[in-house]
Design an enzyme around this catalytic site. Structure first.
Site, PDB file in Angstrom:
ATOM      1  N   HIS A  49      50.193 -12.810  36.811  1.00 14.25           N
ATOM      2  CA  HIS A  49      48.991 -13.355  38.466  1.00 14.25           C
ATOM      3  C   HIS A  49      48.260 -12.402  39.044  1.00 14.25           C
ATOM      4  O   HIS A  49      49.183 -11.090  40.077  1.00 14.25           O
ATOM      5  CB  HIS A  49      50.417 -13.729  39.319  1.00 14.25           C
ATOM      6  CG  HIS A  49      49.996 -14.400  40.902  1.00 14.25           C
ATOM      7  ND1 HIS A  49      49.595 -14.097  41.930  1.00 14.25           N
ATOM      8  CD2 HIS A  49      50.098 -15.521  40.708  1.00 14.25           C
ATOM      9  CE1 HIS A  49      49.536 -14.211  42.926  1.00 14.25           C
ATOM     10  NE2 HIS A  49      49.745 -15.482  42.085  1.00 14.25           N
ATOM     11  N   PHE A  50      47.376 -11.488  38.893  1.00 15.30           N
ATOM     12  CA  PHE A  50      46.054 -12.219  37.888  1.00 15.30           C
ATOM     13  C   PHE A  50      45.943 -10.858  37.408  1.00 15.30           C
ATOM     14  O   PHE A  50      45.821  -9.614  37.841  1.00 15.30           O
ATOM     15  CB  PHE A  50      45.132 -12.319  38.629  1.00 15.30           C
ATOM     16  CG  PHE A  50      45.281 -13.843  39.797  1.00 15.30           C
ATOM     17  CD1 PHE A  50      45.870 -15.139  38.936  1.00 15.30           C
ATOM     18  CD2 PHE A  50      45.551 -13.418  40.747  1.00 15.30           C
ATOM     19  CE1 PHE A  50      46.098 -16.250  40.095  1.00 15.30           C
ATOM     20  CE2 PHE A  50      45.667 -15.077  41.476  1.00 15.30           C
ATOM     21  CZ  PHE A  50      45.773 -16.108  40.963  1.00 15.30           C
TER      22      PHE A  50
END
Length: 144
Positions: A49-50
């Site tokens: 993420h991410f």
């Protein structure tokens, strides 16, 4: 009053990788708490993420607020040795991304307690700017 991780672990049951507060700088048992989360590039959630642009998931910011609120409520004499369960989140707003290197300041004020249920108003800051906020509903129960 300054609480470190070990003091926090004596109050709430959360452990790695889900303990999301590092320090408590102020506590008024049953009423208010100010806690901190140092967000590092090594956080497990940044793997997905991410990977190209790491951002702390909003739900984990809310969870950090809930954990801070749990420290406040479980420090109250009548609730010591109990556990706080997250009941609901209302009016959640996310105002800015939380990224590696940020220090989240987590402020929670307990605004209502009736029996074993209550509501807290939580606000997460980066510096002086709001990152997230919401109303946290909780229930207090026995550990067993």
């Amino acid at each position: 009053m300054d609480f470190g991780v070990q003091d926090i672990k004596n109050i709430i049951p959360h452990r790695y990788p889900f303990l999301l507060i590092d320090r408590v700088s102020y506590i008024e048992p049953g009423k208010k708490v100010v806690a901190y989360k140092n967000v590092t590039s090594n956080e497990y959630f940044f793997q997905g993420h991410f990977p190209e642009m790491p951002v702390m998931p909003g739900v984990l910011i809310i969870e950090a607020l809930a954990q801070a609120g749990a420290v406040a409520i479980l420090s109250q004499e009548e609730f010591k040795g109990k556990i706080a369960f997250f009941g609901a989140i209302n009016k959640a707003k996310f105002r800015r991304n939380v990224v590696p290197g940020d220090t989240l300041k987590l402020e929670v004020e307990i605004i209502k307690i009736k029996g074993s249920a209550g509501i807290g108003k939580g606000t997460a800051y980066i510096g002086e700017k709001k990152a997230a906020e919401g109303e946290l509903m909780f229930m207090i129960g026995d550990k067993n």
